[in-house]
Write a protein that holds these residues in place. Structure first.
Motif, mmCIF file in Angstrom:
data_model
loop_
_atom_site.group_PDB
_atom_site.id
_atom_site.type_symbol
_atom_site.label_atom_id
_atom_site.label_comp_id
_atom_site.label_asym_id
_atom_site.label_seq_id
_atom_site.Cartn_x
_atom_site.Cartn_y
_atom_site.Cartn_z
ATOM 1 N N VAL A 185 1.461 71.231 84.590
ATOM 2 C CA VAL A 185 0.848 70.152 85.374
ATOM 3 C C VAL A 185 -0.600 69.936 84.921
ATOM 4 C CG1 VAL A 185 0.278 69.327 87.698
ATOM 5 C CG2 VAL A 185 2.317 70.732 87.340
ATOM 6 N N MET A 199 0.445 61.955 91.680
ATOM 7 C CA MET A 199 1.547 62.899 91.575
ATOM 8 C C MET A 199 2.452 62.839 92.808
ATOM 9 S SD MET A 199 1.596 66.871 90.655
ATOM 10 C CE MET A 199 3.130 67.736 90.512
ATOM 11 N N VAL A 218 1.962 72.969 94.755
ATOM 12 C CA VAL A 218 1.221 72.432 93.615
ATOM 13 C C VAL A 218 -0.201 72.989 93.640
ATOM 14 C CG1 VAL A 218 0.429 70.325 92.452
ATOM 15 C CG2 VAL A 218 2.561 70.263 93.746
ATOM 16 N N ILE A 269 6.503 66.186 96.787
ATOM 17 C CA ILE A 269 5.454 67.116 97.221
ATOM 18 C C ILE A 269 5.529 67.448 98.711
ATOM 19 C CG2 ILE A 269 3.730 66.779 95.398
ATOM 20 C CD1 ILE A 269 2.443 64.628 97.130
ATOM 21 N N SER A 312 -3.889 72.847 93.388
ATOM 22 C CA SER A 312 -4.683 71.640 93.577
ATOM 23 C C SER A 312 -6.169 71.954 93.745
ATOM 24 C CB SER A 312 -4.164 70.896 94.802
ATOM 25 O OG SER A 312 -4.125 71.787 95.886
ATOM 26 N N THR A 325 -4.694 67.459 91.300
ATOM 27 C CA THR A 325 -4.118 68.680 90.728
ATOM 28 C C THR A 325 -5.236 69.439 90.008
ATOM 29 O OG1 THR A 325 -3.474 67.422 88.775
ATOM 30 C CG2 THR A 325 -1.800 67.758 90.444
ATOM 31 N N SER A 326 -5.185 70.771 90.093
ATOM 32 C CA SER A 326 -6.286 71.562 89.527
ATOM 33 C C SER A 326 -6.076 71.876 88.051
ATOM 34 C CB SER A 326 -6.437 72.872 90.303
ATOM 35 O OG SER A 326 -5.270 73.648 90.152
ATOM 36 N N ILE A 337 -3.319 63.461 94.406
ATOM 37 C CA ILE A 337 -2.239 63.855 95.326
ATOM 38 C C ILE A 337 -2.381 63.108 96.655
ATOM 39 C CG2 ILE A 337 -1.207 65.757 96.625
ATOM 40 C CD1 ILE A 337 -2.019 67.624 94.318
ATOM 41 N N PRO A 395 5.904 67.336 85.664
ATOM 42 C CA PRO A 395 5.368 66.606 86.821
ATOM 43 C C PRO A 395 5.790 65.134 86.799
ATOM 44 C CG PRO A 395 3.636 67.115 85.253
ATOM 45 C CD PRO A 395 4.881 67.711 84.695
ATOM 46 N N LYS A 413 7.795 67.349 91.240
ATOM 47 C CA LYS A 413 8.151 67.992 89.963
ATOM 48 C C LYS A 413 9.668 67.959 89.778
ATOM 49 C CE LYS A 413 5.383 71.671 90.875
ATOM 50 N NZ LYS A 413 4.843 73.015 90.768
ATOM 51 N N GLU A 428 -1.958 75.346 86.833
ATOM 52 C CA GLU A 428 -0.518 75.619 86.857
ATOM 53 C C GLU A 428 0.076 75.124 85.546
ATOM 54 O OE1 GLU A 428 3.062 73.885 89.681
ATOM 55 O OE2 GLU A 428 1.002 73.367 90.056
ATOM 56 N N SER A 459 -4.528 68.556 84.923
ATOM 57 C CA SER A 459 -5.493 68.414 86.020
ATOM 58 C C SER A 459 -5.817 66.938 86.234
ATOM 59 C CB SER A 459 -6.766 69.191 85.704
ATOM 60 O OG SER A 459 -7.339 68.657 84.538
#
Lengths: 184, 266
Positions: free
Chosen positions: B223, B151, B175, B168, B177, B216-217, B229, B143, B154, B220, B225
């Motif tokens: 990436v 962010m 992404v 993005i 999220s 971001t969650s 974004i 990222p 990527k 993934e 958290s």
């Protein structure tokens, strides 16, 4: 020998400059004017000026540089542009009867059209074989139209300026065209 | 087509294929790096000029505009101070709770600083070219952030000394999220909508509103958290759809990025 090396070095330097201008203008100019293709502008003007096969190689090497600044799969831009310039060269040699601003206009529009046609066909094939995950078709079509429009305008402007200052771009018969053989 | 023309055509196609093969094998890499190094200063200069030029275009049109912007800034400043006070209290509380739970602090993120030296010129996507590559430890899918953790995209392509970031707002960007709201809604932020981005696949029953922050969650790989974004600008909710969508304004102007950090480890 030394002259030849100097000539090659100069051509290389000119190529680097053209590529830098092409990339630089795409950053500097506002959309959609930024879609103007400086490389094709230079290639078409050189073709009209020299009418020589070396133009195809100049196109090849300049697009080899351009590949470094694209995210398309490697070779797509290189193949499409080189082949389209080759076709344009043959077309200019065999079908264009005179060198004029209208000939320059048609040749530019046709060359970029062929270039984008090859580009789209190759991307389509790559998509079928899942070598690219997503192709923004709409964006490519819109970009192609702007590219044709602005590059044609730019070539016409340069052609007009050159025709004022040099005899080379005054309306004349293309010596290599089919009509040369008819005269004989 | 005459035989001579056929030979010329096939010859050129053959040479192009040779170059493509040499590129994928990696034999062209030294030459490509050399070319990049030659062109880099010119391209970098042009990119910087384009950013400065765009910034100049955003000057105020008249005194009223300036006054309005000033008053808006004052209001934002007061709101920020209130938020900061609340944040400090929450931070202290959080630290206390962590101590009580014997929370083990995760190690810091490892980042590589890079300068943006250009952007993509074909219509296939919104990407930026960075002046650092695999020699600096950057790998595909790392990222990329700006500032303290916003962010922007990527890594999609890595060379020895350069790399390419997919922003993005690119057509192909996705992404994982989450929203900072009561339900902590999760979804996928996707590009391809011009300068804005969208968060899709948010369950219909969850309450989301304009102004909610999107982060971001961490669901993934690669990436972490909590990277910011953007902020929700509009909500699109259709009764017959299983999911709702949100239009998001990115937290940074993606057309004016000069310096970035690539997260190589977290």
């Amino acid at each position: 020998m030394l002259n030849r090396i100097l000539k090659i070095l100069l051509i290389f330097l000119a190529l680097v400059l053209v590529v830098a201008f092409h990339v630089g203008f795409s950053y500097l100019l506002p959309y959609p004017i930024s879609k103007v293709n400086i490389i094709f502008t230079v290639i078409i003007l050189l073709l009209l000026w020299y009418n020589s096969g070396i133009i195809v190689w100049i196109s090849f090497f300049s697009n080899l540089f351009i590949e470094l600044f694209t995210v398309s799969p490697y070779g797509v831009v290189l193949f499409s542009s080189t082949i389209s310039v080759l076709i344009a060269y043959w077309l200019y040699q065999n079908f264009f009867t005179n060198r004029s601003i209208y000939a320059a206009l048609v040749l530019t529009a046709f060359t970029i059209f062929i270039y984008r046609l090859f580009y789209i066909v190759i991307m389509f094939i790559l998509k079928i074989f899942s070598m690219v995950s997503y192709v923004p078709w709409k964006l490519i079509f819109i970009t192609s139209l702007w590219e044709i429009l602005f590059t044609t305008i730019l070539v016409s402007i340069f052609y007009f300026i050159f025709s004022v200052f040099t005899k080379k771009f005054k309306s004349s018969v293309v010596e290599s065209s089919i009509f040369r053989y008819e005269r004989k | 087509m005459s035989k001579r023309k056929q030979q010329t055509f096939l010859g050129i196609v053959f040479i192009i294929l040779i170059f493509i093969i040499l590129h994928f094998v990696g034999l062209l890499r030294p030459i490509e790096n050399y070319f990049r190094a030659i062109i880099k200063p010119g391209i970098e200069g042009m990119y910087d000029i384009s950013i400065n030029f765009n910034e100049q275009n955003e000057l105020f049109k008249n005194v009223e505009d300036l006054k309005e912007a000033y008053l808006s800034c004052l209001e934002n400043d007061i709101n920020n101070k209130i938020d900061m006070a609340a944040f400090q209290i929450l931070k202290q509380e959080n630290e206390e709770l962590k101590k009580q739970l014997n929370y083990i602090e995760k190690k810091d993120m490892l980042t590589v600083g890079a300068k943006v030296i250009g952007k993509n010129i074909d219509p296939l996507g919104n990407t930026l070219i960075l002046d650092r590559g695999s020699n600096s430890g950057i790998t595909k899918n790392n990222p990329v952030i700006v500032g303290e953790g916003v962010m922007i995209g990527k890594i999609v392509r890595v060379e020895d000394k350069t790399s390419v970031v997919r922003l993005i707002n690119d057509n192909q960007s996705k992404v994982a999220s989450a929203l900072i709201n009561q339900s902590k809604s999760i979804g996928v932020v996707e590009g391809g909508y011009g300068i804005s981005i969208r968060m899709n696949y948010i369950p219909q029953n969850e309450i989301i509103k304009v102004g909610d922050m999107v982060i971001t969650s961490g669901l993934e790989e690669n990436v972490p958290s909590g990277l910011l974004i953007g902020v929700i600008e509009a909500v699109e909710k259709e009764a017959y759809q299983p999911f709702q969508k949100a239009v998001i304004t990115p937290s940074v102007d993606l057309t004016k990025i000069k310096q970035v950090l690539v997260i190589t480890e977290f």
